[in-house]
Design an enzyme around this catalytic site. Structure first.
Site, short mmCIF file in Angstrom:
data_model
loop_
_atom_site.label_atom_id
_atom_site.label_comp_id
_atom_site.label_asym_id
_atom_site.label_seq_id
_atom_site.Cartn_x
_atom_site.Cartn_y
_atom_site.Cartn_z
N ASP A 367 54.20 48.02 42.09
CA ASP A 367 54.00 47.90 43.56
C ASP A 367 55.27 47.80 44.35
O ASP A 367 56.29 47.05 43.49
CB ASP A 367 53.21 46.67 43.85
CG ASP A 367 52.55 46.79 45.30
OD1 ASP A 367 53.15 47.68 45.96
OD2 ASP A 367 52.02 45.82 45.78
N ARG A 443 43.92 40.45 51.38
CA ARG A 443 45.10 40.64 51.20
C ARG A 443 45.67 41.78 52.11
O ARG A 443 46.73 42.48 51.83
CB ARG A 443 45.12 41.56 49.82
CG ARG A 443 46.41 41.29 49.09
CD ARG A 443 46.68 42.07 47.86
NE ARG A 443 47.75 41.68 47.00
CZ ARG A 443 48.45 42.37 46.21
NH1 ARG A 443 48.34 43.71 45.91
NH2 ARG A 443 49.47 41.92 45.34
N MET A 479 43.36 48.63 42.63
CA MET A 479 42.38 48.49 43.67
C MET A 479 42.18 46.85 43.97
O MET A 479 41.68 46.23 42.96
CB MET A 479 41.04 49.04 43.09
CG MET A 479 39.87 49.34 44.00
SD MET A 479 39.14 48.02 44.92
CE MET A 479 37.84 48.69 45.64
N ASP A 534 35.14 48.58 33.42
CA ASP A 534 33.82 48.83 33.01
C ASP A 534 33.85 50.37 32.44
O ASP A 534 35.00 51.07 32.63
CB ASP A 534 32.81 49.13 34.34
CG ASP A 534 33.52 49.96 35.47
OD1 ASP A 534 33.86 51.02 35.37
OD2 ASP A 534 33.69 49.37 36.53
N GLU A 614 66.25 35.43 22.12
CA GLU A 614 64.81 35.97 22.32
C GLU A 614 64.73 37.41 22.29
O GLU A 614 63.58 38.12 21.84
CB GLU A 614 64.62 35.26 23.77
CG GLU A 614 64.22 33.95 23.73
CD GLU A 614 63.89 33.60 25.32
OE1 GLU A 614 63.08 32.59 25.48
OE2 GLU A 614 64.71 34.06 26.00
C1 GLA Z 1 47.47 43.50 41.46
C2 GLA Z 1 47.67 44.02 39.85
C3 GLA Z 1 48.98 43.44 39.42
C4 GLA Z 1 49.94 44.23 40.36
C5 GLA Z 1 49.79 43.71 41.83
C6 GLA Z 1 50.84 44.50 42.75
O1 GLA Z 1 47.31 42.38 41.60
O2 GLA Z 1 46.49 43.46 39.01
O3 GLA Z 1 49.23 43.86 38.03
O4 GLA Z 1 50.08 45.53 40.26
O5 GLA Z 1 48.44 44.05 42.25
O6 GLA Z 1 50.37 44.36 44.03
#
Ligand code: GLA
Length: 728
Positions: A367, A443, A479, A534, A614
């Site tokens: 995102d 949201r 979604m 699903d 790491e």
């Molecule tokens: C959802 C997804 C996350 C990320 C955020 C971005 O919560 O599950 O993995 O992609 O959206 O807004």
């Protein structure tokens, strides 16, 4: 023949390798369920018992016989209004306003191959892998027909069910409830195993007795949901991982659903699965039909692990499709927990360079790359790359990443519209909302009305144009809110109650076109993690982001619960930074890997911040995962210990050819002076010798399975032990 019909007794028998399913069109024309369970040879209509029972009425066709009552007999597809007062699968409202449908047997067809469903996902099979039975029932008054569909996948021990309701009469009717499958049991005490949860803690397993009440679980959220998974198991009281009877029901659908389980007045058990009857009504004009989504049934008397494996196999081979289904899935680095919204093209390039050095295959830009999306408050719907962040544009960035030697993946949330977006300013009526009311926000976004063709076209084109513009190998389809304020500016008044279902059909149509036209792209679905985990989504997109919770300890439960019905290859699992962003816990890097390496491995953290040692560890982890990726992703999975009950979790996976076994144990809290755990492995060859690849120690398969492995004592919380064994 997997399906037979005895003309004399009018008994249908569906046979798979280890199971039998039987029903009878009886003398009254009612389709009675006789049996589902371990494979049998005979006809079991002798199980039916008739008795004069008070307040259990008798159908008119029974004449003066007071011993025949639909309220007590086991039925294939019970309907409201016919004297069966238990939970019903069907409710039809007729043109005169009455609620009744009295379906009786008319005819049937048996055919080679598996039926398909128009516009819905379903279990696929080649012509020689399955048979189909279609039984047609009809209401003699309204001429409403029920086409009960049964798909029998003999080798897989899978039986699928779906129903087409056809208005073959002259007057309009409304379907007010249409479940997809009902199972009636004359005898036995059962537990219902369900998988409940919440955002960032999905698919917790809960086992409760089915008692004299109606248990209803489901979703009215428009998606299958984090809260209840549309997959349940009905298990005998003594059934455990290794033995006992259990029945699975898995809905191949991604929206609202309902599971009802009930023990009736005569101690008989009924369980049903299908669309919910809430927020739902489907008018059918004369000649029109409605298709109920499919339910996958499976049975075994060999315990829960075997049942899970039957579902894993079915999903891998008959639900998921496309070029990636049997291909090794890439190890990826995702930008979300690495940078959230705070990144530019350079950040992604840097991440890719670091990733390359560690052996990662793909970088996913999550995102924040489009519109003015610097927070989650805006821009959904404006799927144009933000060139202030991604200088030079998307193609340039993708080419840079490809030059480094990594594939490129990208995030979308195509079903959404932010009130603060150019799209909303231009088309406020494209959002699902009720005229004259301020819609609920979640949201800071609304859901697009996917029942509407131009909205679907727009959403498709947004994704497709980005995919055409650059060499994109992967899409994460997200979604992030549920459906409320169910109103569509597109649908007529009388069709408003169809919206939730039409939304899902619209979504399926877009995903079908997209995945067909971009077969080279690997799609991963997501709904704030595993809110839409699903079989419907898996039909289009062969993997799912299991949960937004990346904490290794929480993931033990989440992945354990998920594994009851879904195979490891479908579960996205990432190593993230510590303290963990969701729960604040610090766990060893080795344990984070051990847990993520039981699924589709990825990393989701700022690689630059890793210390030198790491990085070395991560490089070794990835090389190790790639060596055993085939086994993890496509092997046979066994649950060995359960973190819902114990201070530990353990599993082993046996490769397709049986030659490799990966065993993992995680200790949750360290304890003083405790009994050192011994874990018995499963699915091995008792006569073979297995060598521990690290130490060279040899064990007999019988020792590993019957005596077990002693877990070394580790004085540290959240420690893990992994053993890779080779069979010689
Ligand atoms: C959802 C997804 C996350 C990320 C955020 C971005 O919560 O599950 O993995 O992609 O959206 O807004």
């Amino acid at each position: 023949m997997a399906i037979t019909f005895n003309e004399t007794t009018r008994i249908f028998t569906l046979t798979t390798a280890h199971t039998t399913y039987q029903m009878q069109a009886d003398a009254q024309g009612y389709l009675l369920h006789l049996y589902y369970g371990a494979r049998t040879a005979g006809e079991m209509d002798y199980l039916l018992n008739y008795g004069d029972r008070g307040f259990s009425g008798n159908p008119n066709s029974a004449g003066s016989d007071r011993t025949y009552s639909l309220d007590a007999l086991p039925q294939e597809y019970p309907s409201l209004g016919t004297g069966d007062f238990r939970n019903y699968a069907l409710n039809i409202e007729n043109a005169d306003g009455s609620q009744c449908c009295n379906p009786v047997y008319i005819t049937h067809e048996i055919a080679a191959g598996k039926y398909t469903l128009k516009g819905l996902p379903f279990v696929r099979a080649e012509e020689n892998e399955a048979e189909t039975l279609k039984i047609i029932l009809e209401d003699p008054v309204t001429k409403v027909e029920l086409h009960l569909l049964y798909g029998v996948l003999e080798k897989e021990d899978i039986i699928t069910r779906s129903v087409i309701i056809k208005n073959a009469g002259k007057a309009p009717v409304t379907v007010k409830k249409a479940q997809s499958a009902c199972l009636d049991f004359l005898h036995g005490d059962y537990d219902l195993i369900k998988f409940y949860g919440r955002h960032a803690m999905e698919r917790n397993m809960e086992r409760m007795p089915v008692s004299h009440e109606s248990t209803r679980i489901g979703s009215r959220r428009g998606t299958s949901s984090h809260q209840y998974n549309p997959g349940v198991i009905l298990a005998g009281k003594n059934t455990n991982e290794d033995s006992g009877s259990c029945y699975g029901m898995l809905f191949v659908y991604s929206g609202n659903f309902l599971v009802e389980a009930e023990k009736d007045q005569y101690d008989q058990t009924r369980i049903q699965m299908g669309l919910t009857d809430e927020l739902f009504a489907y008018p059918l004009e004369a000649g029109a039909e409605f298709t109920a989504p499919e339910v996958i049934l499976s049975y075994t008397n060999k315990g829960l692990s075997r049942l899970s494996q039957q579902y894993h196999h079915c999903i891998m081979n008959h639900i998921c499709q496309g070029k990636y289904v049997h291909a090794n899935r890439p190890v990826l680095i995702n930008s979300w927990e690495a940078a959230y919204f705070d990144f530019t093209g350079d950040t992604i390039v840097e991440l890719a360079k670091e990733a390359k050095a560690l052996g990662i295959d793909m970088v996913v830009m999550d995102d924040g790359w489009f519109g003015k999306r610097n927070s989650d408050n805006c821009s959904l719907g404006d799927w144009k790359v933000n060139e202030e962040k991604i200088t030079g544009g998307l193609k340039h960035l993708v080419d840079e990443v490809n030059k480094i030697g990594l594939q490129f993946g990208i995030w979308f949330e195509p079903e959404m519209i932010s009130p603060d977006s150019d799209l909303y300013r231009a088309h406020p009526d494209w959002a699902i909302q009720i005229q004259g009311r301020e819609a609920t926000q979640s949201r800071n976004q609304y859901v697009l009305d996917f029942s509407r063709p131009e909205v679907r076209d727009y959403a498709y084109e947004c994704v497709a144009s980005v995919l055409r513009s650059a060499n994109i190998a992967y899409v994460k389809w997200d979604m992030n809110r549920h459906l409320t304020d169910l109103g569509s500016a597109y649908l007529d008044r009388k069709n408003q109650n169809e919206l939730s279902h039409r939304y899902v059909l619209g979504l399926y149509q877009v995903m079908e076109t997209l995945t067909e036209r971009f077969p080279q792209v690997l799609f991963e679905s997501c709904s704030s993690g595993g809110g839409r985990f699903d079989a419907g989504m898996l039909y289009y997109m062969p993997q799912t982001w299991t949960s937004d919770n990346t904490d290794a300890v929480c993931r033990l439960k989440i992945q354990h619960g998920t594994s009851f019905l879904f195979p490891t290859v479908t579960m996205g699992a990432h190593v993230s930074a510590c303290p963990n962003h969701q729960v604040g816990r610090t766990t060893p890097l080795a344990t984070r890997f051990a847990v993520a390496a039981a699924g589709n491995l990825g990393y989701e953290l700022d690689l630059k911040k890793l210390l030198k040692e790491e990085k070395k560890e991560v490089r070794e982890q990835i090389a190790e995962y790639k060596r055993r990726r085939r086994t993890v992703q496509f092997g046979t999975y066994y649950r060995l210990a359960d973190s819902f009950q114990e201070n530990q979790s353990a599993w082993n996976i046996v490769s397709e050819d049986g030659m490799e076994v990966i065993f993992t144990h995680v200790q949750i809290l360290a304890r003083s002076a405790y009994r050192v755990p011994v874990i018995r492995l499963k699915g091995l060859d008792p006569d073979a010798v297995y060598t521990d690849c690290e130490t060279g120690q040899e064990y007999g398969g019988d020792e590993l399975m019957y005596a077990g492995i002693r877990i070394p004592r580790i004085r540290q919380d959240f420690s893990s032990t992994t053993m890779v064994l080779r069979k010689s």
